[in-house]
Design an enzyme around this catalytic site. Structure first.
Site, PDB file in Angstrom:
ATOM      1  N   SER A 183       0.747  -1.025   0.142  1.00 30.84           N
ATOM      2  CA  SER A 183      -0.456  -0.264  -0.326  1.00 30.84           C
ATOM      3  C   SER A 183       0.805   1.215  -0.069  1.00 30.84           C
ATOM      4  O   SER A 183       1.835   0.996   0.447  1.00 30.84           O
ATOM      5  CB  SER A 183      -1.209  -0.041   1.137  1.00 30.84           C
ATOM      6  OG  SER A 183      -1.052   1.072   1.668  1.00 30.84           O
ATOM      7  N   TYR A 214      -0.970  -1.683   9.641  1.00 28.89           N
ATOM      8  CA  TYR A 214      -1.396  -1.984   8.801  1.00 28.89           C
ATOM      9  C   TYR A 214      -0.598  -1.337   7.564  1.00 28.89           C
ATOM     10  O   TYR A 214       0.324  -1.848   6.868  1.00 28.89           O
ATOM     11  CB  TYR A 214      -2.916  -0.647   7.906  1.00 28.89           C
ATOM     12  CG  TYR A 214      -2.933  -1.307   6.729  1.00 28.89           C
ATOM     13  CD1 TYR A 214      -3.589  -2.218   6.361  1.00 28.89           C
ATOM     14  CD2 TYR A 214      -2.685  -0.313   5.475  1.00 28.89           C
ATOM     15  CE1 TYR A 214      -3.762  -2.750   4.959  1.00 28.89           C
ATOM     16  CE2 TYR A 214      -3.205  -0.197   4.224  1.00 28.89           C
ATOM     17  CZ  TYR A 214      -3.788  -1.371   4.139  1.00 28.89           C
ATOM     18  OH  TYR A 214      -3.908  -1.513   2.837  1.00 28.89           O
TER      19      TYR A 214
END
Ligand code: NDP
Length: 246
Positions: A141, A154
């Site tokens: 990401s 995350y």
């Protein structure tokens, strides 16, 4: 017969969002496609039927990627149905946001189990089984670059995936298999949109110089490049697909 005619692509988390767009795109590009999902049987089966009614080959397979036995079982089912696997797209993932000080053990463990261990589980099977000429495409990401508050755990799982990507690319020396990661920016799916106010979505929409959110199809196009013949010289890299966000 298209360029990817007899090849098989396994896409994790393909019942919706980016994974569903990848499954559609790879089927369009000629791959036989495995639509993996965690719980959404109806949507996964509907997508497999949609691909087949457009003339493609598809199989929906339930497996929680965080469960190594379920992942091994899935690869066996694919082997039995399609004869082998050429492309693994490690797209399944979850998100949870909280400042470090407020993060409970359970939330930490779940993110690591699905995102990092899940990607490891499928990469390990793929490293053992992929046919020569294969491709592994992992999912990071752009938050690994942005490092916003609350994204710590995350982002850490995704940074781990980037590290595994470059290590595995080297470990597969001599087998003509590439290993890369895609790192999307904000992309209009449940994962991004759920729980965000209109204002916050607008803020993210304007962040990239291209001034829009990514679409699942934008990300699927980058995956198709890495999975297809034109991406064959790209290896061990993380490609940020984010409209210029970072
Ligand atoms: P969505 O939440 O829209 O879809 C997630 C998909 O993953 C679903 O198909 C879901 O299956 C599946 N899934 C979730 N947990 C598991 C599991 N344990 N085992 C197997 N499948 C599972 O997510 P996105 O499409 O937005 O995200 C796809 C990837 O892209 C993720 O890795 C995410 O981290 C990454 N990403 C997304 C960004 C965004 O802005 N959307 C930005 C950067 C990266 P089911 O339907 O059965 O629940």
């Amino acid at each position: 017969m298209t360029l990817n005619g007899s090849k098989v692509a396994l896409v994790t988390g393909a019942s919706r969002g980016i994974g569903a767009a990848i499954a559609r795109r790879l089927a369009h590009d000629g791959f036989s496609v495995v639509v993996n999902y965690a719980g959404n049987t109806e949507r996964a089966e509907a997508l497999a039927r949609e691909i087949e009614s457009a003339g493609g080959r598809a199989l929906a397979v339930q497996a929680d990627v965080s469960d190594p036995a379920a992942v091994a079982h899935m690869f066996e089912a694919v082997q039995a149905a399609f004869g082998g696997v050429d492309v693994l797209v490690n797209n399944a993932g979850i998100i949870a946001l909280s400042p470090l000080a407020e993060t409970e053990d359970e939330g930490f463990d779940r993110l690591v189990a699905v995102n990092l261990k899940g990607s490891f589980n499928t990469m390990r099977e793929a490293a053992r089984r992929l046919r020569p000429g294969g491709r592994i495409i992992n999912f990071s990401s752009s938050v690994v670059g942005l490092r916003q508050p609350s994204y710590g755990i995350y982002a850490a799982t995704k940074a781990g995936i980037e590290a595994l990507t470059s290590v595995l690319a080297k470990e597969l020396r001599g087998r003509a298999i590439t290993v890369n990661a895609i790192a999307p920016g904000p992309t209009a799916t449940d994962l991004f949109l759920t729980g965000k106010s209109e204002d916050l979505i607008e803020h993210y929409t304007r962040m990239a110089p291209l001034e829009r959110l990514g679409t699942p199809e934008d990300i699927a196009a980058a995956v198709a490049f890495l999975a297809g013949p034109d991406g064959g010289w790209i290896n061990g890299q993380t490609l940020r697909a984010n409209g210029g966000l970072i």
